[in-house]
Design a protein around this motif. Structure first.
Motif, short mmCIF file in Angstrom:
data_model
loop_
_atom_site.label_atom_id
_atom_site.label_comp_id
_atom_site.label_asym_id
_atom_site.label_seq_id
_atom_site.Cartn_x
_atom_site.Cartn_y
_atom_site.Cartn_z
N UNK A 263 0.74 -1.13 0.42
CA UNK A 263 -0.26 -0.11 0.27
C UNK A 263 1.12 0.80 0.55
N UNK A 264 1.65 1.70 0.93
CA UNK A 264 2.61 2.17 0.73
C UNK A 264 4.00 2.90 -0.51
N UNK A 265 3.75 1.61 -1.14
CA UNK A 265 4.93 1.84 -2.54
C UNK A 265 3.85 2.38 -3.70
N UNK A 266 2.96 1.80 -3.68
CA UNK A 266 0.71 1.93 -4.20
C UNK A 266 1.58 4.15 -4.36
N UNK A 267 1.73 4.19 -3.66
CA UNK A 267 0.96 5.97 -2.94
C UNK A 267 3.03 6.69 -3.25
N UNK A 268 3.96 5.99 -2.95
CA UNK A 268 5.01 6.82 -3.22
C UNK A 268 5.95 6.39 -4.39
N UNK A 269 5.65 4.73 -4.91
CA UNK A 269 6.44 4.15 -6.06
C UNK A 269 7.96 3.25 -5.49
N UNK A 270 8.34 2.86 -6.09
CA UNK A 270 8.81 1.46 -5.64
C UNK A 270 10.13 1.97 -5.70
N UNK A 271 10.91 1.45 -3.48
CA UNK A 271 12.45 2.07 -4.44
C UNK A 271 13.50 1.54 -4.89
N UNK A 272 14.44 2.17 -5.09
CA UNK A 272 15.87 1.32 -6.34
C UNK A 272 16.19 0.15 -5.00
N UNK A 273 15.85 0.35 -3.92
CA UNK A 273 17.35 -0.84 -2.96
C UNK A 273 16.54 -0.97 -1.48
N UNK B 38 10.53 -7.24 -0.86
CA UNK B 38 11.07 -6.61 -2.15
C UNK B 38 11.27 -7.77 -2.58
N UNK B 39 11.38 -8.82 -2.39
CA UNK B 39 12.22 -9.86 -3.53
C UNK B 39 10.68 -9.54 -4.44
N UNK B 40 9.71 -9.69 -4.03
CA UNK B 40 7.74 -10.12 -4.74
C UNK B 40 8.11 -9.37 -5.57
N UNK B 41 8.40 -7.81 -5.15
CA UNK B 41 8.31 -6.65 -6.37
C UNK B 41 9.85 -5.97 -7.29
N UNK B 42 10.61 -6.76 -6.81
CA UNK B 42 12.04 -7.59 -7.50
C UNK B 42 13.03 -5.65 -7.15
#
Length: 343
Positions: free
Chosen positions: A78-88, A101-105
């Motif tokens: 839910x958080x990353x849906x709002x702010x976008x995916x971090x790079x690492x 993290x693994x599931x979202x690559x």
């Protein structure tokens, strides 16, 4: 968009985040810190003035642990849906953060020094990209499914990262310890953790006996511990979460389960007794003449404590030069993170 996501689920994680953040920000990376509400983790972040997003809480029973981990994973999404995916992601080993993290690559840089947490290691090691670990453990994590070539070792211990770095203002409520003739710092085992087994010492009896020798500063892990000691006279519990580095100047001896606080005190030259863990890190410090020892018998702990309390300065060690010879995990961790921005 966030560059580096840092996740903390223990007070130690919070201290490592505190040490790693300035290095990442100096490189120009945007960061976000998430933290689980458990065992003073968020309180330490607040002491260190680190903004964070609280996601998830501690589960006490096996069922609760599983349920809370699943909830935490969903809240990350839910958080990353709002702010976008971090790079690492940088983490010290939270299962839900690493699985998310693994599931979202999202690549995972995993700093760790607790291979005894076997349940966690089995779940996360096959999923991480890099592991940064102390040299004393060697590449033992490879038995959990991580390639040896992905394990980066450094010749030191994690606690060096923040002990060499000034942290926050010492709270005024510690002034009460100035007038105490002798002080014992005590830290109980993490008895709700999945890896805490085979404790040989009767902790509550030990504390009662120690309180007859000197003032015992008791650092609780869980709220209910206060009820176990409130009937004892010469025991003081800090009214708020406090950093060990702020307490140590008042302390003559540290007695604990052998984790972070025991390592911190030994590194600072204070006589330290571990009554539970005697792992590769403790042996590594002992070999380098830091004042830490293992005693798992209540009578022997009391006997040794009485001897030290009579003349604490005789047993304290000047470790200033020894500390400079130990490496910190921050440099190798930052290098692993930086790899994902050099492409």
């Amino acid at each position: 968009m966030v560059d580096v996501w840092l996740d903390a689920v223990t007070p130690k994680d919070s201290l490592l985040v505190y040490s790693l953040l300035p290095v990442l920000r100096e490189k120009g990376y945007d960061t976000i810190v998430t933290a689980k509400k458990q065992t003073q983790t968020t309180e330490v972040l607040e002491i260190l003035n680190i903004p964070y997003i609280c996601i998830g809480k501690y589960g006490e029973t096996l069922r609760d642990k599983l349920v809370e981990e699943q909830k935490r994973s969903l809240r990350f999404i839910e958080l990353f849906d709002r702010i976008g995916l971090p790079k690492v992601l940088w983490t010290h080993g939270d299962v839900s953060a690493i699985r998310t993290a693994f599931g979202l690559q999202i690549p995972v840089v995993y700093s760790n020094d607790t291979p005894h947490a076997i349940h966690v290691a089995k779940l996360v090691c096959p999923l991480v990209d890099w592991l940064v670990a102390p040299k004393p453990f060697g590449k033992s994590w490879s038995t959990f499914g991580l390639q040896k070539s992905r394990i980066i070792l450094y010749d030191g211990v994690e606690e060096v990262a923040w002990l060499a770095k000034p942290a926050a203002k010492r709270p005024d409520f510690l002034d009460i310890l100035r007038d105490k003739e002798r002080v014992i710092l005590f830290r109980n085992v993490e008895y709700k953790a999945s890896y805490c087994k085979d404790l040989k010492v009767n902790v509550w009896r030990l504390i009662e006996e120690l309180s007859k020798i000197a003032t015992v500063v008791y650092l609780p892990r869980y709220r209910e511990e206060k009820e176990q000691i409130e009937h004892l006279k010469d025991i003081w519990m800090p009214p708020k979460t406090v950093l060990t580095s702020h307490l140590l100047p008042y302390v003559d001896i540290v007695i604990g389960s052998g984790g972070t606080i025991c390592r911190e005190s030994a590194l600072m030259g204070i006589p330290t007794i571990s009554f539970h863990f005697w792992d590769a890190i403790a042996k590594y410090l002992r070999k380098r003449s830091f004042p830490i020892r293992y005693i798992a018998d209540t009578k022997e702990i009391i006997k040794k404590t009485k001897r030290i309390i009579k003349n604490p300065d005789k047993f304290k060690v000047n470790t200033k030069d020894k500390l400079t010879q130990l490496q910190s995990p921050i440099v190798p961790a930052a290098r692993c993170i930086e790899e994902y921005f050099a492409k």
